[in-house]
Enzyme design. Structure first.
Site, PDB file in Angstrom:
ATOM      1  N   ASP A  99       0.815  -1.224   0.000  1.00  0.00           N
ATOM      2  CA  ASP A  99       0.000   0.000   0.000  1.00  0.00           C
ATOM      3  C   ASP A  99       0.848   1.274   0.000  1.00  0.00           C
ATOM      4  OD1 ASP A  99       1.011  -0.138   2.540  1.00  0.00           O
ATOM      5  OD2 ASP A  99      -0.901   0.217   3.566  1.00  0.00           O
ATOM      6  N   GLY A 100       2.173   1.137  -0.090  1.00  0.00           N
ATOM      7  CA  GLY A 100       3.044   2.300  -0.111  1.00  0.00           C
ATOM      8  C   GLY A 100       3.701   2.612   1.222  1.00  0.00           C
ATOM      9  N   ARG A 105      10.604  26.978   1.028  1.00  0.00           N
ATOM     10  CA  ARG A 105      10.024  28.174   0.423  1.00  0.00           C
ATOM     11  C   ARG A 105       8.822  28.688   1.216  1.00  0.00           C
ATOM     12  NH1 ARG A 105       9.954  25.964  -5.725  1.00  0.00           N
ATOM     13  NH2 ARG A 105       9.877  23.996  -4.574  1.00  0.00           N
ATOM     14  N   LYS A 132      11.185  41.029 -10.334  1.00  0.00           N
ATOM     15  CA  LYS A 132      10.153  40.275 -11.046  1.00  0.00           C
ATOM     16  C   LYS A 132       8.816  40.404 -10.336  1.00  0.00           C
ATOM     17  CE  LYS A 132      10.855  35.850  -8.645  1.00  0.00           C
ATOM     18  NZ  LYS A 132      11.289  34.460  -8.752  1.00  0.00           N
ATOM     19  N   ASP A 157      13.598  25.467  -9.930  1.00  0.00           N
ATOM     20  CA  ASP A 157      12.489  24.522  -9.987  1.00  0.00           C
ATOM     21  C   ASP A 157      12.075  24.321 -11.440  1.00  0.00           C
ATOM     22  OD1 ASP A 157      10.303  22.927  -9.575  1.00  0.00           O
ATOM     23  OD2 ASP A 157       9.338  24.210  -8.106  1.00  0.00           O
ATOM     24  N   GLY A 160      11.787  28.915 -14.981  1.00  0.00           N
ATOM     25  CA  GLY A 160      11.148  30.041 -15.655  1.00  0.00           C
ATOM     26  C   GLY A 160      11.823  31.360 -15.335  1.00  0.00           C
TER      27      GLY A 160
END
Length: 310
Positions: A38-39, A96, A192, A222, A225
């Site tokens: 089941d993980g 973060r 930004k 990440d 961008g």
């Protein structure tokens, strides 16, 4: 008499622990992680650690199993009567979320710190936390290392003329300023505005990059961008070349494609997270020796301040 020490590795940080042990001249400890259908999984140490100083190497990059695995490793070590338990976290995930930036949100970095403390950790060794104040979330000692000790020699080996240090966002200004002061070169900022998480709406450059070799400094990439947008903007402003230097290669899709398609010459990472993408512009620098030396110094109760170039 110092207690003996042993080093163990989580599943996804096995590569790092092997390098650390090679530098320390010790064998990697034997541990078994059994997975159920089941993980769910179970952690067990396959050798005695009673009275030992135990170093558990595990970064908590996605997915959450890595964090849960580390918590179970700490709990198992505590129940096996380890003298002390040190979590070695080259990459400290969830960082973060270090403050309430809008109403009704969690502070995940504090929660993770509490979970590690509740599990029974006695010390944490981490590198390039997203925010320095995360050290204060812990009630145990935190040794905060900086990847500058591997990045600076590499930058010096490039022999770049007309170099400037830049940051892709104002939040990283302090980190970038430390590099700029060390190399005695100008600092350039990017401002930004985000439309939402991982989506940059607009960006402007504060400073002169014309005919300069730019090195962008950030702690993690990440989706890439921000960093690629900043690099292309620098080139539009007349930069000779743009390189990026980032401690943690999260590199979620489509990050590798964005870097390949961008105008930057190179992007440098540490191996705090295993990068297995296809990016011809990536240079991976090992921080295993940095962690091995820190473990040696912590075990022998020596100062680690010499580890800090900046």
């Amino acid at each position: 008499m110092l207690p003996p020490f042993k080093v163990f590795a989580g599943t996804k940080s096995h590569y790092m622990a092997e390098e650390i042990c090679k530098d320390l001249g010790v064998e990697l400890g034997q541990m078994n992680i059994q997975h159920f259908a089941d993980g769910e999984f179970e952690v067990s140490f396959e050798e005695s650690i009673r009275g030992c100083e135990v170093y558990l190497v595990q970064s908590t990059f996605p997915n959450s199993d890595n964090l849960m695995e580390l918590l179970l490793m700490i709990d198992a070590a505590k129940r096996a009567s380890a003298a002390s338990i040190i979590a070695v976290m080259p990459y400290f995930g969830w960082a973060r979320q270090d403050r309430k930036d809008k109403p009704r949100v969690s502070i995940a970095a504090k929660l993770v710190a509490d979970l590690l403390s509740a599990a029974g950790v006695d010390r944490v060794i981490a590198m390039d936390l997203h925010a320095d104040q995360i050290q204060g979330f812990f009630n145990v000692p935190v040794d905060h290392l900086y990847a500058s000790s591997v990045f600076i020699p590499y930058i010096e080996s490039l022999h770049l003329e007309d170099m400037v240090i830049a940051t892709p966002d104002v939040g990283g200004a302090k980190r970038a300023n430390n590099y700029a002061k060390y190399f005695d070169v100008p600092l350039v900022l990017c401002h930004k505005q985000r439309a939402k998480a991982n989506v940059v709406a607009s960006m402007t450059v504060i400073g002169d990059v014309k005919d300069k070799n730019v090195i962008l400094i950030d702690d993690m990439v990440d989706t890439a961008g921000t960093i690629t947008k900043a690099a292309d903007l620098m080139l539009e402003k007349g930069a000779k070349s743009v390189r990026a230097l980032c401690s943690h290669a999260i590199m979620s899709d489509p990050a590798s494609d964005r870097v390949n398609e961008s105008g930057m010459v190179e992007i440098m990472f540490t191996n705090s997270i295993p990068y297995k993408g296809n990016c011809k512009k990536c240079t991976i620098l090992s921080v295993a020796r940095l962690f091995a030396d820190t473990i040696r110094r912590v075990h022998e109760n020596q100062s680690i301040s010499s580890q800090y170039l900046i």
